[in-house]
Each structure stands twice: as C-alpha cells, then as structure tokens.
Design a protein around this motif. Sequence first.
Motif, PDB file in Angstrom:
ATOM      1  N   ASP A 181     -33.152 -28.434  11.491  1.00  0.00           N
ATOM      2  CA  ASP A 181     -33.860 -27.300  11.852  1.00  0.00           C
ATOM      3  C   ASP A 181     -33.051 -26.055  11.581  1.00  0.00           C
ATOM      4  N   LYS A 182     -31.953 -25.937  11.536  1.00  0.00           N
ATOM      5  CA  LYS A 182     -31.169 -24.790  11.496  1.00  0.00           C
ATOM      6  C   LYS A 182     -30.735 -24.264  10.284  1.00  0.00           C
ATOM      7  N   PRO A 241     -27.794 -29.069  12.277  1.00  0.00           N
ATOM      8  CA  PRO A 241     -28.915 -29.502  12.667  1.00  0.00           C
ATOM      9  C   PRO A 241     -30.132 -29.171  11.695  1.00  0.00           C
ATOM     10  N   TRP A 294     -30.452 -20.451   9.461  1.00  0.00           N
ATOM     11  CA  TRP A 294     -29.793 -19.735  10.292  1.00  0.00           C
ATOM     12  C   TRP A 294     -28.565 -19.244   9.678  1.00  0.00           C
ATOM     13  N   LEU A 324     -27.068 -21.478   6.715  1.00  0.00           N
ATOM     14  CA  LEU A 324     -26.122 -22.649   7.074  1.00  0.00           C
ATOM     15  C   LEU A 324     -26.612 -23.806   6.066  1.00  0.00           C
TER      16      LEU A 324
END
Length: 74
Positions: A28-29, A26, A32, A41
Amino acid sequence: MSIARRLTPGVRSGDGHDTKLLARVPSDKGPWKPHPKSFPLGHLAQLVATMPGWLTQMLRDTELNLATGPGYPL
C-alpha cells in the motif's frame, strides 16, 4: 578468464538482500516517495527486482538500443 565467468559465482550465490528488501516493501506504500525528488517506492522496488536481468543482458549483448527495447518511452 572472461568477465561472465568472474561474475557468475557471485550472482549464483546471492546474499538475498534484494529478496529481503522487496519483502519489506508494503504493497500500500507504492506511491510514497522517500524524498520529494525521488521515484516512488513502488518504482524503486521494481528497479531492484529487475537488476539481475540487467546483468544477464549486459554480458550477453554487445549493444543497448533504448529505442527498440521495452521500458521507458523515448
């Protein structure tokens, strides 16, 4: 038979796992981290995306000078 000739069929056929993996990350991750000591990530996804280029460079070049190449500052 040279190493390049042995590896070429596997690289050309490709199983698509890297593409499937990158498609599932994703956007938006990116920050993370899978583990507190892990890279984010987004950075891990970049590494997977650039790995085919590493193989090409390893087969083509006779040396690796990290100080002159792009990437991490030393």
